[in-house]
Design an enzyme around this catalytic site. Structure first.
Site, PDB file in Angstrom:
ATOM      1  N   GLY A 142       0.798  -1.223   0.000  1.00 40.81           N
ATOM      2  CA  GLY A 142       0.000   0.000   0.000  1.00 40.81           C
ATOM      3  C   GLY A 142       0.831   1.274   0.000  1.00 40.81           C
ATOM      4  O   GLY A 142       2.056   1.263   0.175  1.00 40.81           O
ATOM      5  N   HIS A 143       0.152   2.378  -0.151  1.00 41.07           N
ATOM      6  CA  HIS A 143       0.744   3.713  -0.278  1.00 41.07           C
ATOM      7  C   HIS A 143       1.727   4.050   0.851  1.00 41.07           C
ATOM      8  O   HIS A 143       1.544   3.647   1.995  1.00 41.07           O
ATOM      9  CB  HIS A 143      -0.376   4.762  -0.287  1.00 41.07           C
ATOM     10  CG  HIS A 143      -1.237   4.716   0.950  1.00 41.07           C
ATOM     11  ND1 HIS A 143      -0.926   5.378   2.117  1.00 41.07           N
ATOM     12  CD2 HIS A 143      -2.395   4.057   1.198  1.00 41.07           C
ATOM     13  CE1 HIS A 143      -1.858   5.155   3.027  1.00 41.07           C
ATOM     14  NE2 HIS A 143      -2.765   4.343   2.498  1.00 41.07           N
ATOM     15  N   GLU A 144       2.783   4.770   0.475  1.00 44.45           N
ATOM     16  CA  GLU A 144       3.776   5.288   1.420  1.00 44.45           C
ATOM     17  C   GLU A 144       4.472   4.203   2.250  1.00 44.45           C
ATOM     18  O   GLU A 144       5.012   4.491   3.324  1.00 44.45           O
ATOM     19  CB  GLU A 144       3.158   6.323   2.384  1.00 44.45           C
ATOM     20  CG  GLU A 144       2.932   7.686   1.786  1.00 44.45           C
ATOM     21  CD  GLU A 144       1.664   7.786   0.953  1.00 44.45           C
ATOM     22  OE1 GLU A 144       0.596   7.353   1.442  1.00 44.45           O
ATOM     23  OE2 GLU A 144       1.744   8.272  -0.189  1.00 44.45           O
TER      24      GLU A 144
END
Length: 217
Positions: A142-144
């Site tokens: 997932g993001h970041e």
């Protein structure tokens, strides 16, 4: 075509060879030379002996090879060998190997040298893959999220957004790490575990929810 040899000769090394073949089907980039092992006189049971070039001394003064890749799954072994080989052979390249089926936002993702991203994995945005880290088959990230140096994600690992995976971490097959959780350097997460809280460095956690493994005496 960059001439490349793979460190290791076992099952994962063969999978990296497949990865290279699939990269070349899209755009020819690498000429696979063979495998290198720490001791060619004592091959492991499952090594590809017929394609083993020799031990690391084969690289001394050898102008056949231009690049290396790690075909080893163990984070501790990867980090040790990467340190040894980058010191001994500083001119050799460690290109990231990314299967054509892997998806992620290339404009916001940072990928360092020696990274291996295997078939079917999907990441989103603002990702970081530290040098010599590995993502095996069919993982989601997932993001970041940040994957630390030498960390290894086994097949079908799922990582939510904002996760930090430390240096040399091993995430077992099917493990899940929930949003904004950190897994400390050198930790191991058991297969199928669900990590809901931060994991201390060097700790092994298992189960749902994941808890530190208690050694029986």
């Amino acid at each position: 075509m960059k001439k490349i040899a793979i460190i290791g000769a076992g099952g994962f090394a063969r999978e990296v060879t497949w990865l290279i073949r699939d990269i070349n089907r899209v755009k020819p980039q690498f000429e696979f030379l063979g495998y290198l092992v720490s001791d060619a006189s004592r091959p492991a049971e499952h090594d590809s002996k017929e394609l083993t070039l020799g031990d690391f001394n084969w690289l001394d003064g050898n102008d056949q090879v231009e690049a290396l890749a790690l075909g080893i799954g163990s984070p501790a072994t990867k980090i040790k060998l990467a340190a040894e080989l980058t010191s001994r052979f500083p001119k050799l390249e460690w290109p990231p190997l990314i299967h054509p089926s892997v998806q992620f936002d290339r404009s916001t993702t940072k990928i360092e040298r020696g990274v291996v991203l295997c078939a079917g994995s999907i990441g989103t945005v603002n990702l970081e893959f530290g040098e010599f880290s590995m993502v095996n088959l069919l993982c989601t990230i997932g993001h970041e999220s940040r994957i630390g140096r030498g960390a290894a994600l086994m097949p079908t690992v799922n990582i939510s957004g904002g996760v930090v995976i430390g240096e040399g971490v091993l995430l077992g097959t099917g493990a899940q790490v929930l949003q904004y959780v950190s897994v400390g350097a050198g930790a191991s997460v058991g297969a199928g575990a669900v990590v809901t809280k931060n994991v201390e460095p060097g700790t092994t956690v298992v189960g749902i929810p994941a808890k530190p493994l208690v050694k029986r005496t």
